[in-house]
Structure formats: C-alpha cells, structure tokens
Motif scaffolding. Structure first.
Motif, PDB file in Angstrom:
ATOM      1  N   UNK A  58       0.842  -1.188   0.000  1.00 64.54           N
ATOM      2  CA  UNK A  58       0.000   0.000   0.000  1.00 64.54           C
ATOM      3  C   UNK A  58       0.884   1.248   0.000  1.00 64.54           C
ATOM      4  N   UNK A  59       0.248   2.420   0.020  1.00 63.60           N
ATOM      5  CA  UNK A  59       1.028   3.657  -0.113  1.00 63.60           C
ATOM      6  C   UNK A  59       1.877   3.955   1.122  1.00 63.60           C
ATOM      7  N   UNK A  60       1.661   3.182   2.224  1.00 63.35           N
ATOM      8  CA  UNK A  60       2.513   3.322   3.405  1.00 63.35           C
ATOM      9  C   UNK A  60       3.693   2.344   3.379  1.00 63.35           C
ATOM     10  N   UNK A  61       3.709   1.483   2.377  1.00 61.74           N
ATOM     11  CA  UNK A  61       4.787   0.506   2.266  1.00 61.74           C
ATOM     12  C   UNK A  61       4.506  -0.814   2.942  1.00 61.74           C
ATOM     13  N   UNK A  62       3.280  -0.992   3.479  1.00 60.93           N
ATOM     14  CA  UNK A  62       2.929  -2.252   4.125  1.00 60.93           C
ATOM     15  C   UNK A  62       2.329  -3.210   3.103  1.00 60.93           C
ATOM     16  N   UNK A  63       2.585  -4.500   3.312  1.00 58.21           N
ATOM     17  CA  UNK A  63       2.136  -5.502   2.366  1.00 58.21           C
ATOM     18  C   UNK A  63       0.629  -5.736   2.475  1.00 58.21           C
ATOM     19  N   UNK A  64      -0.026  -5.914   1.314  1.00 58.21           N
ATOM     20  CA  UNK A  64      -1.423  -6.310   1.249  1.00 58.21           C
ATOM     21  C   UNK A  64      -1.429  -7.822   1.017  1.00 58.21           C
ATOM     22  N   UNK A 107       9.359 -13.432  -1.775  1.00 54.17           N
ATOM     23  CA  UNK A 107       9.382 -12.864  -0.437  1.00 54.17           C
ATOM     24  C   UNK A 107       9.148 -11.367  -0.458  1.00 54.17           C
ATOM     25  N   UNK A 108       8.394 -10.884   0.520  1.00 61.77           N
ATOM     26  CA  UNK A 108       8.149  -9.452   0.637  1.00 61.77           C
ATOM     27  C   UNK A 108       9.354  -8.765   1.263  1.00 61.77           C
ATOM     28  N   UNK A 109       9.330  -7.441   1.257  1.00 63.11           N
ATOM     29  CA  UNK A 109      10.327  -6.701   2.024  1.00 63.11           C
ATOM     30  C   UNK A 109      10.102  -6.955   3.509  1.00 63.11           C
ATOM     31  N   UNK A 110      11.131  -6.836   4.346  1.00 62.25           N
ATOM     32  CA  UNK A 110      10.939  -7.023   5.786  1.00 62.25           C
ATOM     33  C   UNK A 110       9.901  -6.050   6.338  1.00 62.25           C
ATOM     34  N   UNK A 111       9.090  -6.529   7.252  1.00 64.94           N
ATOM     35  CA  UNK A 111       8.056  -5.707   7.883  1.00 64.94           C
ATOM     36  C   UNK A 111       8.697  -4.594   8.705  1.00 64.94           C
ATOM     37  N   UNK A 112       8.112  -3.390   8.652  1.00 62.83           N
ATOM     38  CA  UNK A 112       8.639  -2.266   9.420  1.00 62.83           C
ATOM     39  C   UNK A 112       8.573  -2.527  10.927  1.00 62.83           C
ATOM     40  N   UNK A 113       7.546  -3.287  11.337  1.00 58.87           N
ATOM     41  CA  UNK A 113       7.344  -3.508  12.766  1.00 58.87           C
ATOM     42  C   UNK A 113       8.211  -4.603  13.351  1.00 58.87           C
ATOM     43  N   UNK A 114       8.177  -5.811  12.725  1.00 62.62           N
ATOM     44  CA  UNK A 114       8.850  -6.970  13.315  1.00 62.62           C
ATOM     45  C   UNK A 114      10.100  -7.397  12.563  1.00 62.62           C
ATOM     46  N   UNK A 115      10.292  -6.879  11.354  1.00 58.91           N
ATOM     47  CA  UNK A 115      11.468  -7.253  10.581  1.00 58.91           C
ATOM     48  C   UNK A 115      11.346  -8.567   9.840  1.00 58.91           C
ATOM     49  N   UNK A 116      10.190  -9.243   9.968  1.00 59.25           N
ATOM     50  CA  UNK A 116       9.986 -10.524   9.284  1.00 59.25           C
ATOM     51  C   UNK A 116       9.395 -10.304   7.897  1.00 59.25           C
TER      52      UNK A 116
END
Length: 308
Positions: free
Chosen positions: A255-261, A289-298
């Motif tokens: 999404x536009x915040x960079x979080x995966x849908x 694989x997606x980019x690492x999550x901003x929150x948990x790094x996974x």
C-alpha cells in the motif's frame, strides 16, 4: 617455558573485540603462517585497520579473509584537493595500504567486505592486486561508484563461483558492466545474490539465463513490477541446476505506506503459479518474499510448491 615464548597455531581465526590493541596482541602470539581463514569483526577506523596490515601480510597461506570493519573514517569527495597533512590526505594513505594487503595474499580464494568505506572508487585497484583467481566475492553495505562497477567487466580472469552483493545501492548506475561480467563467469558461477541492491525489474536478463551451472539465486528486496517474476521464470527455465530461487514480491502488493497487502500478494503468487509455472517449467524451490516488515522485521513468503 620462558616468559614471552608462548606461540599458538590455528587454522581459523575469528576476532570480535573492539579494541585494536588486543587484536595486535593476538596477532603477535600466533603462528601466522598456519592461518587459512581470518574473520575480523573489529569496529575501528581506517588508521587502526591499516596498522593491522603488516600482521595480516604474514599470513602467507590465507585462503579466506573477512573484513567487516565498520570503519568510521571515510574519504571526502575525490574531486576535493586536500591540504598537505590533512585528515583526508592521511586517509588516502591508509586506504592504499589496506588495498595493497591483497597483493601479499598469494593463496586467497574467498574475500568478504562488510560495511566498509574504503572500497568506493577503489574496486579497480583492489581487483588488480589479487594474485590468484577468487572463488567467491562478497560485498555488503558498501557504496560503489560507476567506475567500480566497470572494473568488474575489466576483471582479468573469470573463475568466480560465488558472487554476493547485499545492501549495495545500484539504482543510479549503468548495469551494462555487470551484465558483461555475468556473461564472462557464466561457465563457472554457482551462486548469485543481489539482495537489496535497489534494482528496477530484472535488468540483468538475459545475461542471467547464460549461467548454466547456477544452483542458487537471491534477488530479494529489489523493486520489480508484477510482470518481472514471470520474465525471471522464463529466463531461468533452462537452468536445470537451480535448487534455490528467491525472488522479490512485486511492488504492486504494497500500500502507499509501504505495508504488504496480504490478499493481493497471495493472489499474485497464485496466478503466477497457475499461468506461468505449469506451462513453462516444473515446480522447484521457488520462493517469493516481501520486504521485511517495518514492525517486526519478518517477511511474508510464498513458496510456489506450498502455500502462503
């Protein structure tokens, strides 16, 4: 035993201390000609690293070296003319001394640099210093210039088996020299990792399809479009030795915040599996694989042999 006569022999040496004086003491008590692998996890500046060079030069049978120095003192703009005796002038001398180290290592086969500043604009000099063909080269979290990338294409021997570039920003560079280099090592290259290099779509195609012995490829954390995974799978379809393929998820799944849908990611991978893999190639160890999550790094993974 006389005081000061203690000598130690080891084949693999790994040093993690942050104190340069301790590193020197370790080097002094070792029989350096027996060391074949050196991993130097020392946080230091260019001056300290340069002072280690005379000790490392004595490791005449060194096959593998790892220099993750996290050097805190970097060179300034190369167009700037430093005053005689300035910090930048001294740093250039340190860089020259560090790079000259590689000309003394006649048995070197594996070279790794991690988070160092002295490589920028000096890759050509380093490659020229090498006395033997490398089997593996790993560069992580380093800035390299266009001239550095061009030096790969000008490399005089082509026996490399493993190439790792991670966290090396290539987004503003001309990729043609890297394509030429991949073509030159196509008959020997086994492992290719270009992770987090900020590449746009699979710009190295079709050079990648010529690496017939390739067993492992990792392109995670590069910015690609929805059509890019399909192109990658087409061009790697004839690489029968591949057992590990790690491709980045398309940029459209964020999404536009960079979080995966997640649902979009799952749908994209399902369509890729049903429309491309079944018609083009057999299922193997392919993973998006997606980019690492901003929150948990996974990461989110989609293994095309299994499920999300």
């Amino acid at each position: 035993m006389r005081r000061g006569s203690l000598k130690l022999c080891c084949v693999r040496l790994r040093i993690g201390t942050e104190l340069g004086c301790i590193v020197k003491k370790v080097f002094k008590i070792l029989q350096r000609e027996f060391i074949k692998e050196l991993e130097l996890n020392t946080v230091c500046d260019l001056s300290t690293l340069a002072h280690f060079v005379p000790f490392i030069c004595k490791m005449s049978h060194l096959h593998k070296i790892m220099l993750p120095t996290h050097a805190s003192t970097c060179l300034q703009d190369p167009t700037h003319t430093p005053a005689k005796g300035s910090t930048t002038d001294r740093n250039k001398k340190y860089v020259h001394k560090i790079i000259s180290l590689f000309s003394k290592l006649n048995c070197l086969k594996h070279a790794t640099t991690d988070d160092v500043c002295f490589l920028n604009d000096h890759m050509k000099q380093l490659l020229r210093c090498l006395k033997t063909p490398l089997e593996s080269l790993s560069i992580s979290f380093c800035n390299i210039s266009q001239s550095d990338l061009e030096s790969f294409a000008q490399w005089g021997y082509y026996q490399l088996k493993h190439l790792y570039l991670r966290g090396v920003n290539l987004s503003d560079l001309n990729f043609m020299p890297l394509k030429v280099f991949l073509q030159s090592v196509a008959d020997t290259l086994l492992t290719l990792e270009l992770e987090d290099c900020r590449m746009k779509d699979p710009v190295l195609l079709p050079a990648l399809s010529q690496c017939s012995l390739l067993t492992s490829i990792n392109l995670y954390d590069n910015e690609i479009s929805t059509s890019a995974p399909k192109d990658l799978l087409y061009h790697t379809a004839n690489l029968t030795q591949l057992t590990k393929e790690l491709y980045p998820a398309p940029k459209e799944i964020y999404n536009h915040f960079g979080y995966i849908r997640v649902e979009t990611f799952s749908q994209c991978c399902t369509e890729l599996k049903s429309k491309t893999l079944i018609t083009v190639r057999q299922l193997r160890s392919i993973c998006l694989g997606s980019n690492p999550c901003y929150g948990c790094g996974e990461r989110y993974f989609y293994e095309l042999e299994t499920t999300l």
